[in-house]
Write a protein that holds these residues in place. Structure first.
Motif, PDB file in Angstrom:
ATOM      1  N   LYS A 354      -0.450  14.674 -10.742  1.00 13.39           N
ATOM      2  CA  LYS A 354      -0.961  14.931  -9.395  1.00 13.39           C
ATOM      3  C   LYS A 354      -0.997  13.666  -8.560  1.00 13.39           C
ATOM      4  N   ALA A 355      -1.429  12.594  -9.189  1.00 15.04           N
ATOM      5  CA  ALA A 355      -1.549  11.363  -8.418  1.00 15.04           C
ATOM      6  C   ALA A 355      -1.702  10.175  -9.352  1.00 15.04           C
ATOM      7  N   ILE A 356      -1.419   9.009  -8.806  1.00 16.05           N
ATOM      8  CA  ILE A 356      -1.708   7.776  -9.541  1.00 16.05           C
ATOM      9  C   ILE A 356      -2.593   6.915  -8.655  1.00 16.05           C
ATOM     10  N   ILE A 357      -3.729   6.501  -9.181  1.00 13.25           N
ATOM     11  CA  ILE A 357      -4.632   5.631  -8.439  1.00 13.25           C
ATOM     12  C   ILE A 357      -4.391   4.224  -8.992  1.00 13.25           C
ATOM     13  N   ASP A 358      -4.042   3.313  -8.132  1.00 14.38           N
ATOM     14  CA  ASP A 358      -3.728   1.963  -8.601  1.00 14.38           C
ATOM     15  C   ASP A 358      -4.639   0.968  -7.881  1.00 14.38           C
ATOM     16  N   ASN A 359      -5.343   0.153  -8.656  1.00 17.76           N
ATOM     17  CA  ASN A 359      -6.215  -0.878  -8.065  1.00 17.76           C
ATOM     18  C   ASN A 359      -5.430  -1.844  -7.177  1.00 17.76           C
ATOM     19  N   ARG A 360      -4.172  -2.054  -7.561  1.00 14.88           N
ATOM     20  CA  ARG A 360      -3.375  -3.066  -6.867  1.00 14.88           C
ATOM     21  C   ARG A 360      -2.960  -2.568  -5.483  1.00 14.88           C
ATOM     22  N   GLU A 361      -2.930  -3.494  -4.529  1.00 12.85           N
ATOM     23  CA  GLU A 361      -2.508  -3.104  -3.185  1.00 12.85           C
ATOM     24  C   GLU A 361      -0.997  -3.117  -3.056  1.00 12.85           C
ATOM     25  N   GLU A 362      -0.411  -4.125  -3.709  1.00 14.68           N
ATOM     26  CA  GLU A 362       1.056  -4.209  -3.647  1.00 14.68           C
ATOM     27  C   GLU A 362       1.628  -4.033  -5.034  1.00 14.68           C
ATOM     28  N   VAL A 363       2.467  -3.058  -5.156  1.00 17.35           N
ATOM     29  CA  VAL A 363       3.137  -2.848  -6.440  1.00 17.35           C
ATOM     30  C   VAL A 363       4.603  -2.573  -6.122  1.00 17.35           C
ATOM     31  N   ASP A 364       5.468  -3.370  -6.688  1.00 16.59           N
ATOM     32  CA  ASP A 364       6.861  -3.194  -6.295  1.00 16.59           C
ATOM     33  C   ASP A 364       7.825  -3.252  -7.471  1.00 16.59           C
ATOM     34  N   SER A 365       7.333  -3.030  -8.698  1.00 14.38           N
ATOM     35  CA  SER A 365       8.266  -3.085  -9.817  1.00 14.38           C
ATOM     36  C   SER A 365       9.199  -1.885  -9.785  1.00 14.38           C
ATOM     37  N   LYS A 366      10.304  -1.993 -10.464  1.00 15.23           N
ATOM     38  CA  LYS A 366      11.285  -0.910 -10.528  1.00 15.23           C
ATOM     39  C   LYS A 366      10.662   0.363 -11.049  1.00 15.23           C
ATOM     40  N   LEU A 367       9.804   0.166 -12.044  1.00 15.16           N
ATOM     41  CA  LEU A 367       9.151   1.297 -12.689  1.00 15.16           C
ATOM     42  C   LEU A 367       8.358   2.107 -11.660  1.00 15.16           C
ATOM     43  N   VAL A 368       7.609   1.398 -10.826  1.00 14.76           N
ATOM     44  CA  VAL A 368       6.795   2.060  -9.813  1.00 14.76           C
ATOM     45  C   VAL A 368       7.695   2.777  -8.809  1.00 14.76           C
ATOM     46  N   LYS A 369       8.759   2.103  -8.426  1.00 14.72           N
ATOM     47  CA  LYS A 369       9.664   2.701  -7.434  1.00 14.72           C
ATOM     48  C   LYS A 369      10.293   3.983  -7.964  1.00 14.72           C
ATOM     49  N   GLU A 370      10.613   3.962  -9.258  1.00 15.45           N
ATOM     50  CA  GLU A 370      11.189   5.170  -9.869  1.00 15.45           C
ATOM     51  C   GLU A 370      10.224   6.342  -9.769  1.00 15.45           C
ATOM     52  N   ILE A 371       8.972   6.036 -10.014  1.00 12.06           N
ATOM     53  CA  ILE A 371       7.950   7.086  -9.967  1.00 12.06           C
ATOM     54  C   ILE A 371       7.812   7.610  -8.544  1.00 12.06           C
ATOM     55  N   GLU A 372       7.798   6.678  -7.595  1.00 12.45           N
ATOM     56  CA  GLU A 372       7.646   7.075  -6.195  1.00 12.45           C
ATOM     57  C   GLU A 372       8.766   8.029  -5.768  1.00 12.45           C
ATOM     58  N   LYS A 373       9.942   7.795  -6.343  1.00  9.60           N
ATOM     59  CA  LYS A 373      11.083   8.658  -6.022  1.00  9.60           C
ATOM     60  C   LYS A 373      10.809  10.118  -6.357  1.00  9.60           C
ATOM     61  N   ASN A 374       9.923  10.340  -7.334  1.00 14.94           N
ATOM     62  CA  ASN A 374       9.625  11.699  -7.761  1.00 14.94           C
ATOM     63  C   ASN A 374       8.539  12.371  -6.922  1.00 14.94           C
ATOM     64  N   ASN A 375       8.261  11.752  -5.767  1.00 14.68           N
ATOM     65  CA  ASN A 375       7.273  12.314  -4.847  1.00 14.68           C
ATOM     66  C   ASN A 375       5.878  12.434  -5.451  1.00 14.68           C
ATOM     67  N   ILE A 376       5.528  11.473  -6.245  1.00 16.06           N
ATOM     68  CA  ILE A 376       4.162  11.475  -6.762  1.00 16.06           C
ATOM     69  C   ILE A 376       3.330  10.571  -5.873  1.00 16.06           C
TER      70      ILE A 376
END
Lengths: 1001, 91
Positions: A354-376
């Motif tokens: 459903k969602a990912i709550i991340d303490n970090r304000e900036e996250v730009d690793s490939k892994l994160v970007k891949e997840i974002e692609k999945n509309n999460i």
């Protein structure tokens, strides 16, 4: 319930092999390969137990040995039932029966849950503070506190299982079979080192073995496939022994380790008969490689303990390894990239996020970007502030973190969920390293303690050394192993690693809330219900040392030893008190890493094998003749020989009377015997005994008293001069080994110039003592050729002779005051000579007697027993044995101490005899002796050391030690007992035959 | 548990040995000449150092021989082992 929570199949689970098990009296099904936790999750069960203090509903949090919540009671029968078993570790088997702990009447409705609402009045230290006053009420409080203390129930019947211990010596021990451990073990073994690889799990490969993501590759293969090939290879290496289900419990100095190998806990009960359950491995390794991995940290926020809240890595394992989804509406909460690794796994399996709550304000690793692609939806710079749902999480609320991370800002957002995964980064499992004496250092970048100084030949590799990503681990491992094993090359020099993991992390030990801390429950130690609030309270109350805070709040004191929360406790203390983590240090990591059963510790040393025992050559005769035995040192000695309905008292009275009236026979084989030879043997005895030995004629015996250098009586016994340079010394039964040790000590270290050789011959001879007025007649029947006349064979002398063809030494010495003969024969002949004596003594009613009668008879004569009438504070002068202390000898052990200011005091406790006013009244050994009971406090003058009813004197007699007793002859004293006072009179300690007439009667 | 190199038998487990306290305390040749204080000094006073300590050990369940050991009591490292009567090899 159906297994609709299984997602795609996992190769670690055999879905063709269905297993039924029971949890809280209901039957469920799982598959071969499941743990109890994974099977419960597959059945939609999160609620497993209640917490210790507040009885809050708790669920499965982890997938490993660090589990604080999901601990269950295993088995129902009273001998096998076992509390505190981690559901995350126990593998299911047909018929497994588990139930929740710490709840009544049931886990779903628990009366103790009221504690949760009382929690405002149950702060840290509640018990210490509340149950202190009035002090006399403690006994009443204790009953209720004990009732509510402890988790689970202990078995009440003997353990039917077998356990054993095994020693293992190896060149290299590798602890942990994750990717680092497998590489290390293979490298070590292939280079010729005898290697042992241990892992607590039932499989090899750690967490990499179920890492199926495209984002992590080794040599262009998905990391799990690459590792699987490696594992297949190591299984074929001859000098590599692999043990799974084996948890290293302790790492001691000099690379000595203890490990528990679990052998039957995963198979059905009916298949366990005749099998070893646990094996305790005692390992001595030349080199140790710790590859113990790391533990994921939870996050500390309000209500972070509800069922359905798990570590993010656990959710990943349940889905990848067990093929189980923990929830339908998953939310991940993180401060680092790990949760995105979980997310990719879940997506791969088609599980909803459903969602990912991340303490970090900036996250730009490939892994994160891949997840974002999945509309999460990813909430960056947010934190969870509260959770809802009593028996299962159903909603969370989140808020934005301020720039400094100290506050929350903006408005609350609510998210429905049934499962929340948390990732607070990783803590290296340095437990074993620190147990071995290793020193940690604190790495500020990512706030972890990592190994610094190794106390022995060992190394930590992989994530237990703070290398958390695949590329970190593998880029360094080859060099590390080459250095440590001193080898030229490894197979892992140029691995190509693909890892999309970014190491940035935003570490906030205690996440801020919109509420004041007093209104929140951010759990730090889940099992013991210690919250961040409790830790802060402890600090406000003045506790500073981490060790004190731990004990006051009980943080880290559960069966999980705070594997999850200890770091947060440290962090909160450090932040609150303004001290640096590195300086604060950690609490002590103590063995065992995970709990051991008592059976494992005890091994085979149960029942008759509890301790070794020694039997005399005549032991079987004593058994046949119904002797009762007593333990003297390791010896089983005949205590008394009851006839028909006799009790101990009757038997001893009969035996004692017979010995003085006609004849008694005693098996004295247990007496310590030391053979002393050498040209300086006489001089040596002069130095170790208080009396003089040079003039003792060959063939004569002498009683000797041995002191410690402090002047206190240490041992006694009769020593016989067999030849010019040959003596045989006897010692007390219990003292034999230590006397020999002490004599060797002086001989080797103080007087190496003396030509003396000592040999223990205790077991080589059987000793049979025949005493009483008819003893001479009996011995003359057994050894007709021996002249027993008092002129030819007087008291305190010995003869070499033969009984038929059997060589023997006969000593005429006496511990009873009766005329008596001690026959010493080679042990193998002991039984036959004993039989001969019994046969010859029949017409004289020869009566076998045991140690109790021996003690009674010697007490009548006032002979001391070292250790009963003495207690390492008695000098020979205190014992009224001045006669045995040579005035002429220049020196002997302890001589100088006999006239220290303390030892010449007149009011020392001295040995005296006691007779009771009522001759039938027998005193209790150990009873206090006083003079005057009118003054309080009553002055205690001494105590009773030996006490008997003497059938020969027809009165009660006792020996005791009394302050200034020597000068108290005739003095009336009082023995105060529980319900009465006994009046006694001080007498000479010799009660019978003061003139020693009986010795020659 | 230490591994101790017995000077007569070689490497053995610590369980075969017994410790015998501080080394190089010689029993006075003429105890009778000593005052109470001097005798007490010999009898009772031991250093019990945190750090390098000279100790007596005996291979009790082995060859029964006494020997000396130099041990760092802070980390249990055995620095040296030498026979009775020999001079300490360090410091």
């Amino acid at each position: 319930m159906t297994n609709n929570l299984r997602v795609k199949s996992s190769k670690f689970i055999d879905e063709t092999y269905k297993i039924s098990f029971r949890f809280n009296n209901k039957t469920y099904y799982g598959y071969k390969g499941d743990t109890l936790a994974s099977a419960l999750l597959a059945n939609g069960i999160h609620l497993v137990g209640r917490s210790f203090k507040y009885h809050r509903p708790r669920g499965i949090m982890t997938a490993g040995s660090e589990e604080p919540n999901a601990i269950v009671q295993l088995h129902k029968n009273t001998s096998r039932t076992e509390p505190n078993v981690r559901a995350t570790e126990i593998e299911i088997y047909e018929g497994l029966e588990a139930s929740s702990q710490n709840c009544w009447p049931s886990v779903n409705f628990d009366i103790g849950g009221i504690n949760n609402f009382l929690s405002p009045v149950l702060p840290a230290g509640f018990y210490y503070k509340t149950f202190m006053w009035p002090a006399s009420f403690w006994e009443k409080y204790e009953y209720f506190i004990r009732k509510s203390a402890g988790l689970g129930k202990s078995p009440t019947e003997p353990d039917p299982d077998m356990y054993e211990h095994k020693y293992i010596h190896c060149d290299v021990l590798v602890i942990g079979a994750g990717v680092s451990g497998v590489i290390a073990a293979k490298t070590s073994a292939k280079n010729g080192f005898k290697t042992l690889l241990l892992d607590e799990k039932p499989y090899l490969g750690g967490s990499t073995i179920y890492q199926n993501s495209e984002y992590f590759k080794i040599n262009n293969q998905i990391s799990s496939s690459w590792l699987e090939k490696e594992i297949n290879e190591i299984k074929k290496i001859d000098n590599l022994e692999i043990k799974t289900r084996t948890s290293v419990a302790a790492f001691h100095g000099y690379n000595f380790l203890l490990a528990r190998e679990s052998l039957t806990d995963h198979i059905p009960l009916h298949q366990r008969d005749e099998k070893i359950r646990h094996r305790l491995l005692k390992i001595r390794a030349k080199k140790v490689i710790c590859a113990t991995g790391s533990l994921e940290r939870p996050l500390i926020f309000d209500n972070n303990d509800r069922p359905g809240i798990l570590l993010s890595s656990a959710i990943e394992k349940y889905s990848n390894f067990f093929g189980v989804t923990c929830g339908q509406k998953n939310v991940l909460f993180t401060n680092n990239d790990s949760a995105y690794e979980t997310a990719t796994s879940l997506l791969q399996k088609g599980i909803n996020i459903k969602a990912i709550i991340d303490n970090r304000e900036e996250v730009d690793s490939k892994l994160v970007k891949e997840i974002e692609k999945n509309n999460i939806k990813i909430y960056k710079g947010y934190t969870v502030v509260d959770t809802f749902g009593y028996k299962r999480i159903n909603r969370i609320s989140i808020m934005q973190l301020s720039k400094d991370g100290q506050k929350v800002v903006g408005s609350k957002i609510s998210i429905d969920c049934d499962c929340l995964g948390m990732s607070g980064g990783w803590t290296p499992a340095v437990h074993l390293f620190t147990q071995s004496g290793g020193k940690l250092k604190f790495r500020e970048d990512d706030q972890v303690f990592i190994p610094d100084k190794y106390p022995s030949d060992q190394v930590s590799i992989g994530s237990c050394n703070g290398e958390f990503t695949l590329d970190e681990i593998l880029s360094d491992i080859s060099k590390k192993l080459k250095d440590f094993l001193n080898i030229k090359k490894t197979d892992y020099e140029n691995l190509e690693i693909q890892s999309h993991f970014n190491k940035t992390k935003r570490n906030i030990w205690l996440l801020p809330s919109d509420k004041i801390i007093g209104k929140t429950k951010p759990f730090v130690d889940y099992q013991n219900d210690a919250t961040a609030k409790d830790i802060k309270l402890a600090l406000r109350e003045g506790f500073r040392s981490i060790e004190h805070v731990k004990r006051y709040t009980t943080t880290g004191m559960g069966t999980d030893q705070g594997k999850l929360g200890n770091m947060h406790a440290l962090g909160i203390i450090s932040e609150t008190a303004g001290s640096r983590m590195g300086e604060l240090g950690t609490t002590t990591f103590r063995p065992p890493y995970t709990p051991l059963t008592f059976g494992t510790i005890v091994g085979r040393n149960v029942g008759e094998y509890f301790d070794v025992f020694r039997k005399t050559p005549i032991h079987d005769w004593h058994v046949e003749n119904k002797a009762k035995f007593e333990n003297v040192g390791q010896w089983k000695r005949a205590w008394f020989y009851p006839k028909e309905n006799e009790g101990m008292h009757e038997a001893v009275q009969r035996e004692s009377k017979a010995a003085r009236d006609s004849a008694g026979i005693l098996d004295a084989s247990t007496l310590g015997k030391i053979d002393i030879q050498g040209t300086d043997a006489s001089e040596f005895l002069n130095r170790v005994y208080t009396n003089a030995w040079s003039k003792l004629a060959i063939g004569k015996c002498r009683y000797g008293l041995m002191l410690n250098e402090d002047g206190m009586v240490y041992d006694d016994g009769v020593t016989t001069r067999l030849d010019e340079n040959h003596y045989i010394m006897t010692t007390t039964t219990g003292g034999a080994a230590t006397v020999l040790g002490k004599l060797e000590d002086y001989l080797q270290t103080e007087w190496p110039e003396l030509d003396v050789y000592l040999t223990s011959v205790t077991d080589h001879y059987a000793t049979i003592s025949v005493c009483g007025p008819n003893s001479k007649k009996i011995i003359s029947k057994v050894i007709p050729n021996l002249d027993l006349s008092d002129e030819k064979f007087p008291h305190m002398s010995f003869k070499n002779t033969k009984i038929d063809k059997i060589k023997c030494r006969v000593m005429r010495i006496s511990f009873t005051g009766e005329q008596s003969y001690e026959i010493n024969v080679q042990a193998n002949y002991g039984k036959s000579v004993w039989d001969k004596c019994i046969q010859a003594g029949k017409e004289f009613n020869i009566t076998p007697y045991g140690t109790e009668t021996m003690h009674l008879l010697r007490a009548e004569k006032g002979f001391i027993i070292v250790g009963q009438d003495t207690d390492a504070t008695m000098t020979p002068i205190d014992l009224q044995m001045d006669w045995i202390v040579s005035k002429k000898k220049y020196d002997f052990i302890g001589k100088r101490s006999l006239y220290r200011s303390d030892t010449i005091r007149e009011d020392r406790k001295q040995l005296i005899g006691l007779v009771t006013e009522n001759p039938k009244e027998v005193l209790e050994e150990g009873a206090q002796i006083v003079l005057d009971t009118s003054k309080s406090p009553v002055e205690m003058l001494g105590h009773v050391t030996s006490s008997y009813y003497s059938p020969n004197l027809e009165k009660s007699i006792a020996l005791g030690v009394v302050k200034g007793g020597k000068n108290m002859m005739g003095q009336k004293l009082i023995i105060p007992m529980e319900n009465k006072q006994i009046n006694v009179t001080v007498t000479d300690p010799v009660f019978l035959d003061k003139e020693n007439k009986r010795l020659n009667a | 548990m230490f591994v101790i190199h017995c000077p007569y038998c070689g490497e053995r487990e610590q369980s075969e040995f017994k410790a015998g306290g501080e080394a190089h305390i010689v029993r006075p040749k003429q105890p009778t000449e000593l005052s109470d204080d001097q005798w007490a000094e010999y009898l009772f006073m031991r250093k019990n150092i945190k750090g390098i300590q000279f100790e007596r050990w005996v291979h009790f369940h082995g060859c029964r021989k006494w020997f000396n050991m130099v041990r760092d009591t802070s980390n249990d490292e055995i620095k040296a082992i030498y026979k009775m009567g020999e001079k300490p090899p360090v410091k």
